[in-house]
Design a protein around this motif. Structure first.
Motif, PDB file in Angstrom:
ATOM      1  N   LYS A 177       0.822  -1.217   0.093  1.00 17.50           N
ATOM      2  CA  LYS A 177       0.079  -0.047   0.127  1.00 17.50           C
ATOM      3  C   LYS A 177       0.838   1.143  -0.200  1.00 17.50           C
ATOM      4  O   LYS A 177       0.421   2.353   0.085  1.00 17.50           O
ATOM      5  CB  LYS A 177      -0.946  -0.065   1.240  1.00 17.50           C
ATOM      6  CG  LYS A 177      -1.772  -1.282   1.333  1.00 17.50           C
ATOM      7  CD  LYS A 177      -2.615  -1.178   2.712  1.00 17.50           C
ATOM      8  CE  LYS A 177      -3.163  -2.518   2.827  1.00 17.50           C
ATOM      9  NZ  LYS A 177      -3.923  -2.439   4.148  1.00 17.50           N
ATOM     10  N   THR A 189       5.301  -6.515  -0.631  1.00 18.16           N
ATOM     11  CA  THR A 189       6.103  -6.149   0.509  1.00 18.16           C
ATOM     12  C   THR A 189       7.489  -6.506   0.505  1.00 18.16           C
ATOM     13  O   THR A 189       7.884  -7.708   0.076  1.00 18.16           O
ATOM     14  CB  THR A 189       5.376  -7.026   1.632  1.00 18.16           C
ATOM     15  OG1 THR A 189       4.043  -6.556   1.542  1.00 18.16           O
ATOM     16  CG2 THR A 189       5.878  -6.858   3.023  1.00 18.16           C
ATOM     17  N   ASN A 221      -0.004  -5.458   4.523  1.00 19.25           N
ATOM     18  CA  ASN A 221      -1.306  -5.926   4.648  1.00 19.25           C
ATOM     19  C   ASN A 221      -1.314  -6.422   6.149  1.00 19.25           C
ATOM     20  O   ASN A 221      -0.393  -6.629   7.005  1.00 19.25           O
ATOM     21  CB  ASN A 221      -1.388  -7.349   3.680  1.00 19.25           C
ATOM     22  CG  ASN A 221      -1.076  -7.283   2.405  1.00 19.25           C
ATOM     23  OD1 ASN A 221      -2.224  -6.077   1.918  1.00 19.25           O
ATOM     24  ND2 ASN A 221      -0.732  -7.774   1.424  1.00 19.25           N
ATOM     25  N   TYR A 222      -2.587  -6.516   6.609  1.00 24.64           N
ATOM     26  CA  TYR A 222      -2.809  -6.492   8.111  1.00 24.64           C
ATOM     27  C   TYR A 222      -2.232  -7.811   8.462  1.00 24.64           C
ATOM     28  O   TYR A 222      -1.611  -7.792   9.553  1.00 24.64           O
ATOM     29  CB  TYR A 222      -4.368  -6.573   8.387  1.00 24.64           C
ATOM     30  CG  TYR A 222      -4.941  -5.249   8.040  1.00 24.64           C
ATOM     31  CD1 TYR A 222      -4.988  -4.168   8.711  1.00 24.64           C
ATOM     32  CD2 TYR A 222      -5.856  -5.094   6.831  1.00 24.64           C
ATOM     33  CE1 TYR A 222      -5.156  -2.917   8.440  1.00 24.64           C
ATOM     34  CE2 TYR A 222      -6.406  -3.868   6.386  1.00 24.64           C
ATOM     35  CZ  TYR A 222      -6.154  -2.833   7.157  1.00 24.64           C
ATOM     36  OH  TYR A 222      -6.603  -1.665   6.956  1.00 24.64           O
ATOM     37  N   GLU A 223      -2.203  -8.821   7.809  1.00 20.25           N
ATOM     38  CA  GLU A 223      -1.816 -10.306   8.374  1.00 20.25           C
ATOM     39  C   GLU A 223      -0.302 -10.193   8.615  1.00 20.25           C
ATOM     40  O   GLU A 223       0.339 -10.971   9.035  1.00 20.25           O
ATOM     41  CB  GLU A 223      -1.961 -11.435   7.433  1.00 20.25           C
ATOM     42  CG  GLU A 223      -1.483 -11.347   5.823  1.00 20.25           C
ATOM     43  CD  GLU A 223      -2.584 -10.478   5.052  1.00 20.25           C
ATOM     44  OE1 GLU A 223      -2.526 -10.640   3.621  1.00 20.25           O
ATOM     45  OE2 GLU A 223      -3.470  -9.710   5.458  1.00 20.25           O
ATOM     46  N   ASP A 224       0.610  -9.226   7.823  1.00 23.01           N
ATOM     47  CA  ASP A 224       1.794  -9.040   8.009  1.00 23.01           C
ATOM     48  C   ASP A 224       2.267  -8.111   9.078  1.00 23.01           C
ATOM     49  O   ASP A 224       3.289  -8.321   9.538  1.00 23.01           O
ATOM     50  CB  ASP A 224       2.498  -8.591   6.590  1.00 23.01           C
ATOM     51  CG  ASP A 224       2.303  -9.739   5.326  1.00 23.01           C
ATOM     52  OD1 ASP A 224       2.420 -10.805   5.533  1.00 23.01           O
ATOM     53  OD2 ASP A 224       1.962  -9.168   4.169  1.00 23.01           O
ATOM     54  N   ASP A 253      -7.108   1.215   2.020  1.00 22.69           N
ATOM     55  CA  ASP A 253      -7.724   0.023   1.043  1.00 22.69           C
ATOM     56  C   ASP A 253      -8.860   0.771   0.192  1.00 22.69           C
ATOM     57  O   ASP A 253      -9.198  -0.081  -0.565  1.00 22.69           O
ATOM     58  CB  ASP A 253      -8.314  -0.817   2.175  1.00 22.69           C
ATOM     59  CG  ASP A 253      -7.102  -1.616   3.080  1.00 22.69           C
ATOM     60  OD1 ASP A 253      -6.167  -1.481   2.651  1.00 22.69           O
ATOM     61  OD2 ASP A 253      -7.856  -1.683   4.109  1.00 22.69           O
TER      62      ASP A 253
END
Length: 324
Positions: A177, A189, A221-224, A253
């Motif tokens: 992002k 990323t 990303n939120y999971e990272d 987003d």
């Protein structure tokens, strides 16, 4: 639970719309910040290209800067004193791509100008009780020799005449992002190991003059995010630097840049930061994206959801325009 204790003041912006507030509106906004638990305000930059937050003789002479109709730095300091907030002065950004290695540019001249602006600001405003430190406005996401040299010159210069004041930086984390120089999203990323190696080197370089690092949390990303936050905290602890998080209150987003973030997303990011031991958060930024006075109605609701969650009595209706 982690709380937002600081916010940027974005009055010299290149991608956020202005709200055209006067002192009356800013006074109300500082009062709302205080009610939400904010203790520190950070001028994100004192000037950008030819626009300034205060009448700078240095920038008028060297950059042909426009003289502002209001001395915002003076106003922010007075309001900070009134409401019991700490103020941090953000350095100048010329808008030149001096930090890019492929661009031929006189970096020493650029940094010397920033240093002269810092001297001017200290002479004008340094006696204010609210003036508590410096924000180095150059934002990097990975190793950048030119920007690091700028940090060193400005950081050591500020420490020389204000050794007891803290210096903050707020770098990014290279993720999908994030934007490149052409304002296109990168879409990928940086490997976690590379992030750790590069920031270990950067912190080793800056730890003697940078007191606090607050990484921007919106590029990944939120999971990272949990793994990167854990690395940030580990590295800061290793180098004796305070680790904050810059919990962005705008949503990266959405197809429209930039709108207030969904409360669920902000809560998720703050939960991850708290889980790795981070104890303070600043946000970019309260006045547009969380304030009861924002031009965005969604920001009023974000303020309410935040205060409800933390058991704070403040509500956006307390600061409505008809309650002047």
């Amino acid at each position: 639970m982690l709380r937002v204790t600081g916010t940027f003041l974005d009055e010299i912006s290149h991608d956020i719309p202005h709200q055209n507030w006067g002192e009356k509106e800013w006074d109300k906004d500082f009062r709302a910040m205080k009610a939400m638990g904010i203790q520190k305000v950070f001028l994100i930059r004192c000037g950008h290209k030819r626009f300034c937050t205060y009448p700078s003789a240095v920038l008028e002479k060297e950059k042909g800067a426009y003289r502002p109709p209001v001395d915002l730095v003076d106003m922010f300091l007075r309001l900070a004193e009134k409401h019991g907030l700490d103020f941090y002065f953000g350095t100048y950004d010329s808008g030149n791509a001096w930090y890019r290695p492929e661009v031929r540019y006189d970096v020493e001249k650029e940094v010397d100008l920033m240093r002269r602006v810092v001297d001017e600001a200290w002479a004008r405003y340094g006696k204010s009780k609210a003036f508590k430190g410096w924000y180095l406005s150059q934002e990097i996401a990975r190793r950048n020799e030119r920007a690091q040299a700028c940090y060193k010159v400005l950081g050591e210069h500020c420490k020389a005449f204000s050794p007891d004041l803290k210096i903050f930086i707020s770098p990014g984390m290279l993720g999908p992002k994030d934007y490149n120089e052409d304002m296109q999203k990168r879409g990928k990323t940086i490997p976690l190991r590379e992030h750790e190696e590069e920031w270990n080197q950067i912190m080793d370089y800056v730890h003697s003059f940078v007191d606090v690092i607050a990484f921007q949390d919106g590029h990944l990303n939120y999971e990272d995010l949990p793994d990167f936050l854990a690395v940030n905290k580990k590295l800061c602890d290793r180098h004796g630097i305070e680790c904050w998080t810059n919990c962005e209150s705008f949503d990266r987003d959405m197809p429209i840049d930039f709108l207030p973030i969904k409360w669920e997303k902000m809560l998720l990011k703050m939960t991850y930061a708290a889980q790795v031991g981070i104890k303070d958060a600043l946000t970019f930024e309260f006045s547009h994206f969380m304030s009861p006075n924002s031009v965005y109605l969604a920001a009023h609701h974000l303020f309410d959801r935040y205060c409800e969650y933390h058991g704070l009595p403040a509500r956006s209706s307390d600061f409505a325009p008809w309650k002047d």
